[in-house]
Design an enzyme around this catalytic site. Sequence first.
Site, mmCIF file in Angstrom:
data_model
loop_
_atom_site.group_PDB
_atom_site.id
_atom_site.type_symbol
_atom_site.label_atom_id
_atom_site.label_comp_id
_atom_site.label_asym_id
_atom_site.label_seq_id
_atom_site.Cartn_x
_atom_site.Cartn_y
_atom_site.Cartn_z
ATOM 1 N N ARG A 150 -6.219 6.227 -2.856
ATOM 2 C CA ARG A 150 -7.636 5.900 -2.710
ATOM 3 C C ARG A 150 -8.308 6.933 -1.816
ATOM 4 N NH1 ARG A 150 -8.056 2.232 0.373
ATOM 5 N NH2 ARG A 150 -5.928 1.521 0.681
ATOM 6 N N TYR B 214 -7.116 7.592 -10.336
ATOM 7 C CA TYR B 214 -6.132 6.851 -9.547
ATOM 8 C C TYR B 214 -6.479 5.359 -9.530
ATOM 9 C CZ TYR B 214 -3.661 4.693 -5.764
ATOM 10 O OH TYR B 214 -2.893 3.801 -5.055
ATOM 11 N N GLY B 215 -5.481 4.511 -9.768
ATOM 12 C CA GLY B 215 -5.658 3.060 -9.900
ATOM 13 C C GLY B 215 -6.636 2.421 -8.930
ATOM 14 N N LYS C 162 -9.734 -3.428 -6.158
ATOM 15 C CA LYS C 162 -10.314 -3.252 -4.827
ATOM 16 C C LYS C 162 -11.844 -3.343 -4.864
ATOM 17 C CE LYS C 162 -6.299 -2.471 -3.051
ATOM 18 N NZ LYS C 162 -5.695 -3.508 -2.217
ATOM 19 N N HIS D 233 -7.668 -9.395 1.567
ATOM 20 C CA HIS D 233 -6.581 -8.487 1.181
ATOM 21 C C HIS D 233 -5.253 -9.146 1.582
ATOM 22 C CE1 HIS D 233 -4.896 -4.095 1.543
ATOM 23 N NE2 HIS D 233 -4.663 -4.601 0.363
ATOM 24 N N SER E 233 -2.419 -1.642 3.374
ATOM 25 C CA SER E 233 -1.754 -1.113 2.186
ATOM 26 C C SER E 233 -0.383 -0.526 2.531
ATOM 27 C CB SER E 233 -2.617 -0.014 1.569
ATOM 28 O OG SER E 233 -3.912 -0.512 1.391
ATOM 29 N N ALA E 234 0.569 -0.752 1.630
ATOM 30 C CA ALA E 234 1.920 -0.191 1.753
ATOM 31 C C ALA E 234 2.637 -0.623 3.037
ATOM 32 C CB ALA E 234 1.888 1.340 1.628
ATOM 33 N N CYS E 235 2.428 -1.861 3.461
ATOM 34 C CA CYS E 235 3.134 -2.416 4.623
ATOM 35 C C CYS E 235 4.035 -3.575 4.228
ATOM 36 C CB CYS E 235 2.144 -2.871 5.690
ATOM 37 S SG CYS E 235 1.396 -1.507 6.580
ATOM 38 N N LYS F 24 3.522 -6.106 1.624
ATOM 39 C CA LYS F 24 3.017 -7.377 1.078
ATOM 40 C C LYS F 24 3.784 -7.752 -0.187
ATOM 41 C CE LYS F 24 -1.528 -6.931 0.563
ATOM 42 N NZ LYS F 24 -1.772 -5.580 1.120
ATOM 43 N N ASP G 139 -1.572 -9.138 -3.391
ATOM 44 C CA ASP G 139 -2.571 -8.213 -2.844
ATOM 45 C C ASP G 139 -3.918 -8.849 -2.499
ATOM 46 O OD1 ASP G 139 -3.160 -5.511 -2.102
ATOM 47 O OD2 ASP G 139 -4.363 -5.286 -3.916
ATOM 48 N N SER H 166 3.425 6.781 -5.396
ATOM 49 C CA SER H 166 3.575 6.527 -6.840
ATOM 50 C C SER H 166 3.641 5.011 -7.054
ATOM 51 C CB SER H 166 4.818 7.226 -7.384
ATOM 52 O OG SER H 166 5.959 6.890 -6.630
ATOM 53 N N ARG H 167 3.269 4.587 -8.246
ATOM 54 C CA ARG H 167 3.027 3.157 -8.461
ATOM 55 C C ARG H 167 3.616 2.654 -9.769
ATOM 56 N NH1 ARG H 167 -0.418 0.309 -4.558
ATOM 57 N NH2 ARG H 167 -0.961 1.909 -3.058
ATOM 58 N N ARG I 299 1.597 -2.385 11.003
ATOM 59 C CA ARG I 299 2.784 -1.548 11.187
ATOM 60 C C ARG I 299 2.631 -0.905 12.564
ATOM 61 N NH1 ARG I 299 6.205 1.764 7.731
ATOM 62 N NH2 ARG I 299 5.459 0.592 5.932
ATOM 63 N N ASN J 111 12.788 -11.489 6.699
ATOM 64 C CA ASN J 111 11.505 -11.970 7.235
ATOM 65 C C ASN J 111 11.308 -13.460 6.977
ATOM 66 O OD1 ASN J 111 10.909 -9.420 8.144
ATOM 67 N ND2 ASN J 111 9.795 -8.827 6.296
HETATM 68 C C1 OXD Z 1 -3.814 -0.718 -1.740
HETATM 69 C C2 OXD Z 1 -3.282 -1.267 -2.992
HETATM 70 O O1 OXD Z 1 -3.995 0.503 -1.634
HETATM 71 O O2 OXD Z 1 -3.062 -2.488 -3.051
HETATM 72 O O3 OXD Z 1 -4.079 -1.522 -0.830
HETATM 73 O O4 OXD Z 1 -3.092 -0.511 -3.951
HETATM 74 MN MN MN Z 2 -3.745 -3.564 -1.340
#
Ligand code: OXD
Ligand code: MN
Length: 596
Positions: free
Chosen positions: A73, A201-202, A210, A230, A252-254, A256, A281, A378-379, A410, A506
Amino acid sequence: MTKFPTHNKKLKDWVNKMARLCEPDDIVWIDGSEAQKETLEQEALASAELIELNKERLPGCFLHRTAVDDVARTEHLTYICTRRKHDAGPTNNWMSPRQAYKKAREIFKGAMKARTMYVIPFSMGPVGSEFSKIGVELTDSRYVVLNMLIMARVGEAVLRQVEKEDDFTRCLHSKAQLDINKRLILHFPEDNTIWSVGSGYGGNVLLGKKCLSLRIASFLAKKEGWLAEHMLIMGIEEPNGHIEYIAAAFPSACGKTNLAMLLPPEGLKAKGYRIWTVGDDIAWMRVDSDGSLWAVNPETGFFGVAPGTNSETNPNMVETIKKDTIFTNVLLKPDKTVWWEGADGEVPAEGIDWQGQPWKPGMRDSQGNTVKAAHPNSRFTTPIANCPSASFRIHQHHGVPISAIIFGGRRAHLTPLVYESFNWQHGVFLGATMASELTAAQMGKLGQVRRDPMAMFPFCGYNMADYFRHWLDIGKRMSKYPKIFHVNWFRTDEKGKFLWPGFCENLRVLEWILDRYNNKVEAQKSPIGYLPKSGDIDLTGLDLPKENLEKLLSIDRKAWLEELKGIKEFFRKFKQDLPQELWQEFRDLQQRLKQD
Ligand code: OXD
Ligand code: MN
């Protein structure tokens, strides 16, 4: 001559107007049928937008590569375009609607020449639910269409709903030249409109995600009295069949996605928990007639980060992505399967990397850096329906009742493994002061700590001071509150080693959280909130040195007082708009930290 499958004037006029601007050769309406999807896949293969993967081992799966400067993003090119700058607030990029439309129109002008414009009617949330929102996305990208078919409810039924409601979010997207210098992600909350141009990009182009479900939805939620967040949503089932649901916000990327579908760790197996995934998400939450908070996940798919996904970190996702999945920017192996750093199995001896170049392990670029097989961001895009832990309540219009809200960041230092807020207002303060280290999901400096209130910093579609006020107000409307917690799975020791194993372990922390909600355990009061008493986090079967848990739950008052400086600086950005209640919480915390 375009054939319109609808008589809705608003929709027809808008599609015509956008087509005059973008000048596509053709207009195709997406009906959600399998036959149309297959045609699009074939066309995308022919145009090299997609690469077909091994049909036996990855049925229905494809690979896509984005441009090298279009892999995350682009927050600096993302704008909230309200008439008054003040309404976008100090945390958003702002442009006046007039200037934004003008700037973008120049890029959109003729951008779809020799291309087809696809019209995608989509519903975020079950079609027809009073909690759902309808959008229509126009795009010149087949990749977008195929991803939207996974991520949202798309097609005929939605079109009928547009006609009924006579309103929808107008979403316009064009790849244009995929030029970063002509890339804009624009939100016009007052017009219920999104314009995204110059990206593939997605996060920038799947406009239901988003852009609609967070930025536009947060604005609508404020107006209509609910919350667009979120957050993941998951259910934890006890052996007696009772399921308790929690919602959790992490940047993001933590983690979820991993948390939302974890499998109970070996050591807790005997307790017989089962996890149900509602979403990974986005959560839309509202106070229902019973006075408690209910949540739906508006999406139907996961847009997950590939690197690090394996049978240890996320076995349910490994199962999910075995079919019907679109991979983006991962390594292509000679057998037409895929790989990424941290995937299962041997490191492949060779392949084609995310940039489309021949790759071998240990390769270095001209600067001497290791060449990655897959991009760190990458996704994969994959249907929730294929997830073994998918909740049976995903399609229920009312969603699920929420017992606990968890905020997390984080942080290598400072914040303990888990603590509980004293009450709703203090919980809002915990959310408002969240901070996290940047990851590959955002373009920016990796590892740098930034304030990310409620993990919504990049996604709040209006002034965040008003957003905090809205959270405080929602609390006043509830008679049965979820409890609010803060967690940090990422604390490290002096050598930089993680103190907590994370991932499926966790669940031990979630168990304590639910025990607290159900008044099953006491807690110990600390200046920052309630902490677990020793022995109340079940560590059965976990080889965790005793001193690790002590360190994980320790509070360094000096460091916290230092943290307050950063919080003060952040709060001051909102000037007189910041709710006084949050300053009060700030002062109370400061006082507690200075006491005894
Ligand atoms: C983000 C996603 O970037 O969910 O938060 O893709
Ligand atoms: Mn997200």
